[in-house]
Design a protein around this motif. Structure first.
Motif, PDB file in Angstrom:
ATOM      1  N   GLY A 644       0.761  -0.852   0.205  1.00  0.00           N
ATOM      2  CA  GLY A 644      -0.146   0.059  -0.142  1.00  0.00           C
ATOM      3  C   GLY A 644       0.947   1.164   0.396  1.00  0.00           C
ATOM      4  N   THR A 645       2.407   1.062   0.410  1.00  0.00           N
ATOM      5  CA  THR A 645       3.086   2.203   1.082  1.00  0.00           C
ATOM      6  C   THR A 645       3.879   2.748  -0.689  1.00  0.00           C
ATOM      7  OG1 THR A 645       3.712   1.632   2.801  1.00  0.00           O
ATOM      8  CG2 THR A 645       4.868   3.242   2.015  1.00  0.00           C
ATOM      9  N   TYR A 671      -0.296   3.847   6.147  1.00  0.00           N
ATOM     10  CA  TYR A 671       0.587   2.601   5.837  1.00  0.00           C
ATOM     11  C   TYR A 671       1.459   2.214   5.094  1.00  0.00           C
ATOM     12  CZ  TYR A 671      -3.221   5.802   2.561  1.00  0.00           C
ATOM     13  OH  TYR A 671      -4.351   6.506   2.108  1.00  0.00           O
TER      14      TYR A 671
HETATM   15  N1  LIG Z   1       2.434  -1.291   5.472  1.00  0.00           N
HETATM   16  C1  LIG Z   1       2.541  -1.968   4.620  1.00  0.00           C
HETATM   17  C2  LIG Z   1       0.626  -2.205   5.216  1.00  0.00           C
HETATM   18  C3  LIG Z   1       0.152  -3.744   4.705  1.00  0.00           C
HETATM   19  O1  LIG Z   1       0.577  -4.654   5.507  1.00  0.00           O
HETATM   20  C4  LIG Z   1       1.749  -1.120   3.552  1.00  0.00           C
HETATM   21  O2  LIG Z   1       1.969  -0.368   2.675  1.00  0.00           O
HETATM   22  O3  LIG Z   1       1.173  -2.228   2.154  1.00  0.00           O
END
Ligand SMILES: N[C@@H](CCO)C(=O)O
Ligand SMILES: NC(=O)c1ccc[n+]([C@@H]2O[C@H](COP(=O)([O-])OP(=O)(O)OC[C@H]3O[C@@H](n4cnc5c(N)ncnc54)[C@H](O)[C@@H]3O)[C@@H](O)[C@H]2O)c1
Ligand code: NA
Length: 823
Positions: A644-645, A671
């Protein structure tokens, strides 16, 4: 005609006696004669007095004069009642009456202390004073209210044999005396409970439940309409409320059910003493003197149609199990006759018996205090059989409890035993022995004493389903996801309870500083304050130990950290029948052996290990793979954007914006991983694709995953997260160059993970408008599965794959599904 009986607590104090007088006045007014002709009232001794009298007798027999003081105290208690209820000018006459009875007691005690001997007969005579005094005082109080009332010493009515302590009633004679006495009655009859006399006039007592017995004998003789047993609880309950907080009143119960429950420790009434009333089909209502408006419980031949298949759950908390086993017992008649014959000879009461049809062993439960004696008796009785090898050694198992599930509704209705064993199995309660009579009204199971509370609560929860099932939750990590989860639980609490019959009870909350545990549940309105004020210094091992020692049914451990050390506890928690839910990817992305071990333990223990949010946050990815696998599909390729990040960063990073600022935004939006380098270095994506491959049936190790790292070395080496952000800023040119290169081709940057042919690759790609991954926005993830059944066109799941609400709601859904599964 109604018979009322008031127990010791009801006549135990001035306040309670005030209630009793009111109840009697109401009852006498309620019948056809204002004179109160149609009620008979039986009294126990004032609470505690019988025990004091027993003590007094013992003291006197020992030659100690200390009993005088106790006699004085008994006298004072009765005097105080007189002072509270009887007008001053009438008191002296009543005092004199009481004094007369006390003098008689003292004469008797003097005799006992002289001869230093206390026969069973004298013992009965001494204890009779409790009921004689209480009833005398109660009749004076009632008379002083202007009601016509007559004191009746039951020794004139109830005739018994001379088995002192537990006399047998001579019913023909007793019934005649009672009917004759009541034929001339035109007032409220106030009768001493517990006592009777032999034909020679010696005082006897009726044994356990004595005053209930008196009420029952009188009610039966007079063919009463109703017998009311007034006590200090609201009738009988579905379970002991001290052990099962959800227990509730049973409005109607049959005689047989009441018998079964009371045998297994439900102590409100002692049904054997009510046998005469049962035999004549007289209903008995159990009522609360301290809450007279409550309808209590009616015990009668036919209970009303019920909402529940079972009526109550009861237990005997401490039993020992004797096992007699041997190949020589098979097909041999007379073994059980010999066994139970010798136990009967020694007056050993057997609580439960179980023999499998192989006839290889018989086991039975007894009071553990008799265990050593039983062992000696049986070793002797079966000495020859043991010597010849027909019977193995006789073994005794201790620290066990029996739970009895009772109800007429179980008769001829299937699925109840199934439900019972299944819920205990899922909660890790091992069943040592089982017994069900062919009446099908009671299933009794023997379990370890340590599991008693858990088993009672779990069973109560499933059998009384209009009560919501309870899910006991232990949460570690109150960062973004953990606290969002708590607030979701709080806002959905009512919905879950009303619509899903699920009561989520958060029992433990831990962060890195403090942990708060409360088996009654933590109020989610002010968990922070409570954690601060009442919490103790965090210790993960101690937290885990507490979960195990509470041994609560339907326990769930939720790990909302990204901690690496915490995962070492999962296996032992699962092994202790605690389900585990987590968004933390560490456990599933370590060695393949560890991943399998957790799956196996959960499976063996019948509990759940759920981690949907390990990949794609709340998106249904893990569940989808598991569904396809279960249905026999085979995975050919997985291609995905799993961060997601990174998705957010590449969707937001444009010329004119600094890379470091976009990363900051991603962090602020919740995120990123606690350390955003996990995302930017590709580690987080590496874990996720590894987990997906494993779910798809491939035994991959972390070393099988090749990751292209996005970060320049100085960013990785930064000692703190702040320093890392500084390095991002310093390396802005590098990130800009990546961007401009892609933009020049009219493409977008995408960090793509691929699993194919047993191999995982993760790389930064730039994709054109024709690529399905081009159109992503925000923090979206996209996962494309090619399988044997989805070969021509892939199965695609797309949507936000990070963020507090969507992740917490994924954890929430896992948690709730455990509630449904365990229920
Ligand atoms: N840090 C992770 C959160 C989801 O597992 C992402 O950005 O996808
Ligand atoms: N944020 C997301 O969108 C998202 C999505 C999917 C999965 N996850 C996962 O959820 C987990 C939590 O993420 P977050 O965003 O809430 O991170 P966070 O940093 O906000 O919260 C983690 C919390 O756990 C605490 N913690 C760490 N070790 C602990 C321990 N031993 N005992 C008690 N507390 C401890 C930390 O102090 C912190 O408060 C991570 O494993 C993450 O990978 C997050
Ligand atoms: Na998911």
């Amino acid at each position: 005609m109604n018979v009322l009986k008031f127990g010791g607590t009801s006549v135990g104090s001035v306040e309670s006696i005030k209630q009793v007088i009111q109840i009697i006045e109401d009852a006498s007014r309620g019948t056809e004669s204002t004179e109160g002709r149609n009620i008979a009232v039986v009294f126990s001794a004032m609470g505690g007095v019988t025990n004091q009298l027993i003590e007094i007798g013992r003291m006197a027999a020992n030659g100690s004069l200390d009993y005088l003081d106790l006699v004085r105290r008994i006298e004072d208690r009765h005097f105080n009642v007189v002072k509270a209820f009887i007008p001053v000018k009438e008191q002296s006459k009543v005092f004199a009456n009481i004094r007369g009875v006390i003098n008689e007691l003292e004469d008797l005690l003097r005799g006992v202390s002289l001869i230093r001997e206390l026969s069973a007969r004298t013992h009965d005579l001494i204890t009779s004073f409790g009921e004689r005094l209480s009833t005398l005082v109660m009749s004076e109080c009632i008379r002083s209210r202007g009601l016509s009332a007559r004191f009746c010493d039951a020794r004139n009515l109830i005739k018994t044999d001379a088995q002192f302590g537990q006399a047998e009633v001579n019913y023909p004679l007793t019934n005649r005396l009672i009917r004759d006495y009541f034929a001339n009655s035109n007032s409220i009859e106030l009768i001493t409970g517990f006592i009777g006399s032999t034909e020679k006039g010696e005082t006897t007592t009726l044994g356990r439940g004595g005053s209930d017995y008196t009420a029952s004998i009188i009610g039966a003789a007079l063919d009463a309409d109703l017998i009311e047993i007034w006590t200090d609880v609201d009738g009988m309950m579905t379970a002991d409320p001290r052990k099962v907080s959800n227990a509730f009143n049973i409005p109607t119960i049959t005689y047989a059910e009441a018998m079964e429950l009371s045998h297994f420790g439900a102590k409100v009434i002692y049904p054997p003493s009510l046998q005469p009333a049962f035999a004549r089909n007289i209903p008995i209502r159990v009522l609360n003197t301290f809450n007279p408006a409550h309808p209590g419980t009616v015990v009668s031949r036919n209970a009303d149609r019920r909402q529940y298949t079972i009526t109550g759950i009861s237990s005997i908390d401490d039993v020992a199990l004797v096992n007699v086993q041997g190949s020589g017992m098979i097909g041999v008649a007379g073994v059980s006759a010999k066994l139970f014959g010798v136990l009967a000879e020694h007056r050993i009461s057997v609580i439960l018996i179980s023999q499998a049809s192989s006839e290889h062993s018989i086991c039975f439960a007894i009071d553990p205090r008799a265990a050593d004696r039983v062992k000696t008796i049986l070793d002797e009785e079966f000495a020859a059989d043991i010597a010849s090898g027909h019977v193995d050694n006789i073994t005794i198992e201790r620290d066990l409890s029996i739970i009895a599930t009772v109800g007429e509704g179980m008769r001829k209705s299937s699925g109840i035993a199934g439900k019972l064993f299944s819920v205990l199995g899922k909660n890790g309660v091992n069943i040592v022995a089982v017994a069900q009579g062919s009446s099908e009204i009671n299933i009794s199971i023997v379990i370890a004493k340590t599991n008693i509370s858990k088993a009672l609560n779990a069973l109560h929860n499933v059998f009384f389903q209009s009560e919501a099932r309870i899910l006991n939750v232990f949460l570690v990590g109150t960062g973004l996801i953990g606290r969002t989860l708590l607030s979701q639980i709080r806002s959905q609490f009512e919905y879950l309870r009303n619509e899903k019959m699920l009561k989520v009870c958060v029992v433990g909350i831990s962060n890195t500083k403090k942990m708060l545990l409360d088996p009654k549940g933590i109020d989610l309105d002010d968990w922070r304050e409570r954690q601060l004020t009442e919490g103790v210094t965090t210790s993960l091992p101690a937290f885990v130990e507490k979960i195990k020692s509470y041994n609560l049914p339907n326990s769930v451990f939720i790990d909302c950290t990204s901690d690496k050390d915490i995962v070492q506890f999962y296996d032992s928690l699962l092994d202790a029948n605690v389900s585990v839910v987590t968004p933390n990817k560490v456990a599933n992305s370590g060695s393949y052996a560890e991943y399998r071990r957790l799956q196996r333990t959960a499976l063996n223990r019948g509990v759940k290990f759920l981690y949907e949010t390990n990949v794609g946050a709340g998106l249904p990815i893990i569940n989808t793979i598991q569904g396809l696998m279960t249905a026999g599909d085979r995975f050919i390729k997985i291609e995905a954007i799993l961060s997601g990040t990174l998705s957010y960063i590449f969707n937001t990073f444009q010329s004119g914006k600094k890379f470091v600022d976009v990363v900051r935004e991603a962090k602020e939006k919740g995120y990123t991983e606690p350390d955003p380098r996990e995302d930017l270095s590709g580690q987080d994506v590496g874990r996720k694709i590894l987990i997906l491959a494993r779910e798809a049936g491939f035994a991959l190790e972390p070393t099988d995953v090749t990751i292209t790292n996005l970060l320049p070395q100085p960013c990785l080496d930064a000692p703190t997260i702040d320093a890392f952000f500084e390095q991002l800023d310093a390396n802005n040119a590098y990130f800009e160059s990546l961007l401009t290169e892609a933009e020049a081709k009219g493409e977008k940057l995408r960090y793509v993970a691929t699993f194919e042919n047993g191999k995982v690759t993760i790389e930064l790609r730039s994709v054109g408008a024709d690529h399905p991954f081009y159109t992503l926005s925000g923090a979206d993830n996209i996962i494309s599965f090619i399988t044997e059944r989805y070969k021509d066109r892939p199965l695609v799941i797309k949507g936000p794959g990070a963020g507090a609400e969507v992740t917490a709601s994924g954890v929430f859904a896992d948690m709730v599904s455990i509630g449904s599964y365990l229920g």
